[in-house]
Design an enzyme around this catalytic site. Structure first.
Site: not given
Ligand code: SAH
Ligand code: SF4
Length: 361
Positions: A121, A177-178, A207, A230-231, A306, A352
């Protein structure tokens, strides 16, 4: 110092208006101007007496995000890069639900950067800068609606009064961000987006990479908001490698939290699975995923990895079309609802965190 009205709670606005010796109904009027009609200054609030507007201008203001850049993709995706007051930048991505129907999903950021360090990411690579304030989260929705979807909100009479106009129907916290690491501000933003702007909770999705205790808190404090996980892997070995959060919150415990998540009837938990060539895309992975999701009302979104446009080294790659379809078939045959989420806006680096990285390089 002038007060930013977007930073104030309803109660604080009421106190402010009371101190100006104004009637209480002005509070609702002003809040409706800000969150309903998306006014960006007191001058736009034409049904307030001129003296009150002047008074407000002297003591307060309404903040707006500064739009640094917009990129438009061939598939109708718009990507916005915003500058915050301290110079940090964040991005929001607007995706057409179906090209040409005027309805959009807006993907928003909850932090500048991210501390979780997921290997695939771009935001993870930028590192953590800071948490966004609730108003900076809400302002992404307001700014995009205002500057892009409603060409002239004042002349047009404001949001929602003309069904033919373009509009945001869904909001997803899948930008930078989380969100569950910025729980309080995200919760306040959720309240403003639903309670003041009128978005339906069932059309908002948070998410997360899997901050387990906060998933329980989300269920308690923001019921009815959709959950996406997000697994991205089916073994601890691989998940530890690509999502370091797994060392603290192992995915088996995460899945237990999902089983315990109080899902409203006919709702699902979405599992996102970024497919990375040779890392997590085998038939065995697909079969393991089927087993892991047993007992959870789930939908799976397969997201082919991506790559950032400017990435030269290509540590990770997107699997072949065949492999992606094979993976999908195994899930589908096991009765799981599974979609391949095309990388919207791949030509403008819309995954992202990628616009920010491209902009600052
Ligand atoms: N931090 C949260 C929300 C933001 S990330 C989370 O991790 O869920 C949003 C989604 O983008 C996640 O599902 C993540 O797995 C996915 N993502 C991140 N980088 C990506 C990339 N390069 N290609 C495809 N999807 C990516
Ligand atoms: Fe952070 Fe989500 Fe990116 Fe992981 S995938 S680094 S949690 S934004």
């Amino acid at each position: 110092m002038k007060k930013n009205f977007k930073q104030l709670s309803q109660k604080e606005i009421a106190l402010f208006i009371h101190q100006l010796r104004q009637k209480p109904f002005r509070v609702k009027q002003i809040i409706h101007w800000i969150y309903g009609k998306l006014a960006s200054s007191f001058n736009e609030m034409t049904d307030l007496p001129k003296e009150l507007r002047e008074e407000l201008n002297k003591t307060a203001f309404i903040s707006n995000l500064h739009l640094l850049q917009t990129r438009v993709s061939g598939d109708g995706t718009h990507k916005f890069l915003f500058e915050l007051e301290d110079g940090e930048t964040i991005e929001s991505v607007l995706m057409p639900n179906t090209l040409g129907d005027g309805k959009f999903t807006l993907c928003i950021s909850s932090q500048a950067g991210c501390a979780m360090g997921c290997a695939f990411c771009t935001t993870g690579k930028l590192g953590f800068k800071r948490n966004l304030k609730a108003y900076e989260i809400v302002d992404q929705v307001i700014s995009v609606e205002r500057s892009f979807l409603i060409p002239s909100p004042v002349a047009g009479g404001g949001k929602g009064e003309d069904d033919s106009q373009q509009k945001i129907t869904n909001i997803v916290f899948m930008g930078m961000g989380e969100p569950l690491n910025n729980f309080n501000e995200v919760a306040e933003a959720l309240w403003k987006i639903t309670g003041l702007m009128g978005f339906s909770k069932r059309r908002i999705t948070i998410s997360t990479a899997g901050i387990i205790p906060k998933i329980y808190e989300l269920a308690e404090k923001a019921p009815d908001i959709n959950l996406a996980i997000s697994l991205n892997a089916t073994t601890d070995e691989i998940r530890n490698k690509i999502m370091p959060v797994n060392k603290k919150y192992p995915f088996k415990k995460l899945l237990k939290a999902c089983k315990e998540f109080p899902l409203p009837p006919r709702r699902f938990i979405t599992f996102e699975y970024v497919l990375i060539d040779g890392t997590n895309d085998t038939e065995e992975d697909a079969a393991r995923l089927v087993k892991l999701l047993k007992g959870i009302r789930s939908k799976v979104n397969l997201i082919p990895y991506n790559p950032p446009l400017q990435e030269k080294s290509q540590v990770y790659r997107q699997p072949s079309e065949n492999r992606i379809l094979e993976f999908q078939k195994i899930l589908h045959n096991a009765g799981i609802t599974v979609l391949i989420r095309k990388s919207m806006g791949a030509d403008i680096s819309a995954a992202c965190g990628q616009l920010k990285a491209a902009y600052s390089s």
